[in-house]
Scaffold this motif. Structure first.
Motif, short mmCIF file in Angstrom:
data_model
loop_
_atom_site.label_atom_id
_atom_site.label_comp_id
_atom_site.label_asym_id
_atom_site.label_seq_id
_atom_site.Cartn_x
_atom_site.Cartn_y
_atom_site.Cartn_z
N SER A 627 4.72 29.82 -39.80
CA SER A 627 5.79 29.94 -38.80
C SER A 627 5.32 30.72 -37.58
CB SER A 627 7.02 30.62 -39.42
OG SER A 627 6.71 31.94 -39.84
N ASP A 628 4.45 31.71 -37.80
CA ASP A 628 3.87 32.43 -36.66
C ASP A 628 3.04 31.50 -35.78
OD1 ASP A 628 4.91 34.98 -37.41
OD2 ASP A 628 3.26 35.25 -38.84
N ILE A 629 2.28 30.62 -36.43
CA ILE A 629 1.47 29.65 -35.68
C ILE A 629 2.37 28.71 -34.89
CG2 ILE A 629 -0.18 27.75 -35.89
CD1 ILE A 629 -1.37 30.51 -36.42
N ASN A 630 3.47 28.29 -35.50
CA ASN A 630 4.41 27.40 -34.79
C ASN A 630 5.00 28.09 -33.56
OD1 ASN A 630 4.10 25.19 -36.47
ND2 ASN A 630 5.72 25.86 -37.89
N VAL A 631 5.31 29.38 -33.69
CA VAL A 631 5.83 30.12 -32.54
C VAL A 631 4.83 30.11 -31.40
CG1 VAL A 631 6.44 32.44 -31.70
CG2 VAL A 631 7.38 31.61 -33.87
N MET A 632 3.57 30.36 -31.71
CA MET A 632 2.54 30.38 -30.66
C MET A 632 2.31 29.00 -30.07
SD MET A 632 -0.28 33.25 -31.74
CE MET A 632 -0.46 32.83 -33.46
N LEU A 633 2.43 27.94 -30.92
CA LEU A 633 2.30 26.58 -30.40
C LEU A 633 3.40 26.28 -29.39
CD1 LEU A 633 1.31 24.39 -33.49
CD2 LEU A 633 0.13 24.47 -31.30
N VAL A 634 4.61 26.70 -29.71
CA VAL A 634 5.73 26.49 -28.78
C VAL A 634 5.49 27.24 -27.48
CG1 VAL A 634 8.18 26.94 -28.40
CG2 VAL A 634 7.41 26.03 -30.59
N LEU A 635 5.06 28.50 -27.59
CA LEU A 635 4.81 29.30 -26.40
C LEU A 635 3.67 28.72 -25.57
CD1 LEU A 635 5.20 32.87 -27.92
CD2 LEU A 635 6.79 31.69 -26.40
N MET A 636 2.64 28.17 -26.24
CA MET A 636 1.54 27.54 -25.51
C MET A 636 2.05 26.32 -24.75
SD MET A 636 -1.36 29.18 -25.87
CE MET A 636 -2.66 27.99 -25.56
N GLY A 637 3.00 25.58 -25.38
CA GLY A 637 3.57 24.41 -24.72
C GLY A 637 4.32 24.78 -23.46
N ARG A 638 4.96 25.96 -23.48
CA ARG A 638 5.69 26.40 -22.29
C ARG A 638 4.73 26.81 -21.18
NH1 ARG A 638 10.23 30.32 -25.13
NH2 ARG A 638 11.32 28.68 -26.30
#
Length: 638
Positions: A627-638
């Motif tokens: 879930s931490d990795i998913n958070v960073m993926l979302v933030l990278m997308g932004r």
């Protein structure tokens, strides 16, 4: 007196020797500092190379242009392939070596390496200078105990167990990095004063026995293999006499004697506080950890072809010497035992490997590289693998690429987890750290069907040649072997088999006869069949397998594995390629982890400490959840 080099390597053990050779062979003017030129690459513990996963690392070192495989083949006195009853992903070569000849063979390789000087001395202080406009320093050399100042563009520390080394036998403690060799007392502090964190680890070694006092009739012999296995992809096997090993079990009387000394064991009386190797425990640790067992296996192994000294594998101990010897006498084979020296434990300094990048360069002190036991590992093979990578990257950082005609513009050389066990080893060290001496196992590699002992040259030799490390001879042999493997595969894929000509032979081999015609590869893929027995019933196959070549068995084995396990190999490669997508997502410098409230507290703390380069590296850090990795993926997308 002052000296100047491109690369300076401190320590003449397995990591240091590989680092020095790699650096020098890439064209860097290199100096290797060692305390004793007569103990180059000393096998401090077991005089053996390879083993589970370790054998794969040696093959990788060789494929990269390293020396360990060549030295082992020249000094081997017994060779075995482990795990052959399982799939080829975990087959592992292992060789017992002549300890003395191993040293001198390594010395020969060093002496014949261009661009490499050896200086016999002891490093006392790391020399540094400030980095302009940055609050950090860079390594520029060392000062020795004799006052020599040796300067270099890059420094590689491979000090093994010598940094503040302290040996234990019972309650007796003696400073030393190895039996009868001095410790290095100040060098750790010259590094930690710049912010590098160190800690303590412990390892040990068994008693050495005079074979003239052994009753071999009470031991079970363990012969080597007659098949001409070897580590290096280059030279033929060595010519030393092949010797057997022997096995024996402890008994309850042995255990009773050993337990009587536990009060004086430095492991249990508070003398030793550091952590020892989980997978190579002392005999007293085995008794405490497994009290229900009434016996433990021991392996008596020769130290060389012309010495009486023998090594008792499995009997590592730091108990008082009288307890060790009296316990041994409780076994019939050792009832009249004479020993050369008892086992002992040793504590030493290491540096937290999470302070390193994947090139093995320090994140804190620029141009300082570290390899081997100073990074918290155990084993000659793990040390040699790290030394190879540290030497390559030190040479690149020092500008040696300009000296190599085939070198690219690469600034660092990093192996990924699907490319080599060395890549798994280094990634584990720098992303996870260590809380005990790290030892490689096949289970640590998630892509082990891609990292077999038979295909290290396929994975690495062309990369090493591009760097200028692997020489033309090694590259040409790989291209010749590659062509031979492909010819066998193509032949098997295209050669048609007719049932009436082969069915009786198939039944004799214990496999189902054919109903229809097929290609030869379909028969190769059957578990009861292999290229060897098929060649006896398919003359055309025998002809292609017997084409003139010094390494026919090696080529046939590689071709057969590639055919039999093609589906597994392709499936694992697809999985690895998916992970590479995360490897390509760079995150270093993109986040202020303290401000990311979407991450768990543990995750933020680990990311701030380790500062991973990519999202894939972050995903492998203990405490970082999906879930931490998913958070960073979302933030990278932004």
């Amino acid at each position: 007196m002052q000296f100047n080099y491109d690369v300076l390597v401190i320590g003449g053990g397995h990591a240091g020797c590989e680092a020095a050779c790699a650096s020098a062979n890439m064209g860097a003017k290199t100096c290797l500092i060692t305390m004793d030129m007569n103990k180059i690459a000393q096998m401090s513990c077991n005089p053996a190379i390879g083993g589970i996963a370790k054998g794969q690392i040696v093959r990788e070192i060789d494929a990269l242009g390293g020396q360990m495989g060549l030295v082992t083949d020249a000094t081997s006195i017994q060779f075995r392939m482990l795990n052959v009853g399982k799939g080829p992903a975990v087959w592992s070569p292992r060789a017992q070596c002549d300890r003395g000849k191993f040293i001198w063979e390594w010395r020969k390789h060093l002496d014949e390496t261009e661009n490499l000087d050896i200086w016999q001395d002891q490093a006392d202080e790391l020399l540094v200078e400030p980095v302009s406009n940055e609050a950090k320093v860079r390594a520029i050399g060392v000062r020795t105990i004799w006052g020599a100042e040796i300067y270099a563009n890059c420094v590689v520390v491979t000090a093994g167990t010598f940094l503040n080394g302290l040996m234990h036998i019972g309650r007796k403690m003696v400073a030393g990095g190895r039996i009868a060799e001095p410790a290095v007392p100040h060098f750790t502090e010259s590094i930690t004063q710049h912010g590098v964190v160190s800690a303590r680890m412990k390892t040990g070694t068994p008693v050495r026995i005079d074979k003239r006092s052994v009753h071999f009739e009470d031991l079970e012999i363990q012969p080597g293999e007659n098949r001409p296995y070897q580590f290096s992809y280059m030279d033929k096997c060595g010519a030393l006499k092949q010797l057997p090993c022997w096995t024996v079990n402890t008994n309850e009387e042995v255990h009773k004697m050993l337990r009587s000394g536990l009060a004086d064991s430095p492991l249990y009386n508070g003398q030793i506080q550091s952590i020892g190797p989980r997978y190579c425990p002392s005999i007293e640790t085995k008794l405490v950890t497994f009290p229900e067992r009434d016996k433990h296996p021991l392996f008596l192994e020769p130290e060389g072809e012309d010495t009486n000294e023998m090594y008792l594998n499995g009997f590592s101990s730091s108990l008082p010497m009288d307890v060790q010897i009296e316990a041994l006498k409780k076994m019939p084979a050792f009832r009249d035992i004479k020993v050369y020296r008892p086992g002992y434990a040793i504590e030493y300094d290491f540096f937290d490997p999470t302070q390193l990048s994947h090139s093995l360069e320090s994140k804190i002190i620029e141009n300082l590289f570290m390899a081997g036991q100073v990074n918290g590992t155990t084993g000659y093979e793990e040390a040699g693998g790290q030394g190879t990578i540290a030497g390559i990257n030190a040479a690149l950082k020092a500008g040696a690429a300009g000296c190599c005609s085939t070198a690219t513009n690469t600034t660092s050389f990093v192996l990924h987890r699907d490319e080599a066990y060395i890549g798994v080893l280094i990634d584990d060290l720098v992303t996870k750290g260590v809380d005990e001496p790290y030892r490689m196992f096949t289970s640590r590699a998630e892509y082990r069907i891609l990292l077999r002992q038979d295909d290290a040259d396929a994975r690495l030799t062309e990369k090493a040649y591009e760097l200028g490390l692997a020489k033309r001879e090694r590259y040409d042999w790989w291209m010749e072997k590659k062509q031979a493997i492909e010819e066998i595969e193509t032949f098997c894929q295209e050669f048609a088999i007719k049932p009436k000509l082969i069915n009786s032979a198939l039944e004799a081999l214990g496999t189902t006869p054919l109903q229809f015609g097929c290609k030869l590869v379909d028969l190769v893929n059957r578990p009861q069949l292999n290229l060897g027995n098929l060649s006896e019933i398919v003359p055309a196959l025998k002809e292609i397998l017997n084409r003139p070549n010094n390494r026919k068995e090696e080529i046939a084995e590689a071709a057969e594995i590639r055919m039999k396990y093609k589906g597994y190999i392709e499936r694992e490669r697809i999985v690895a390629e998916k992970m590479h997508r995360l490897e390509n997502i760079k995150i270093k410098g993109h986040f202020n982890y303290e401000e990311l409230q979407g991450l768990s507290t543990e995750c933020r703390q680990k990311l701030m400490k380790i500062q991973p380069e990519t999202l894939a590296q972050a995903s492998r850090i203990p405490g970082v959840s999906p879930s931490d990795i998913n958070v960073m993926l979302v933030l990278m997308g932004r």
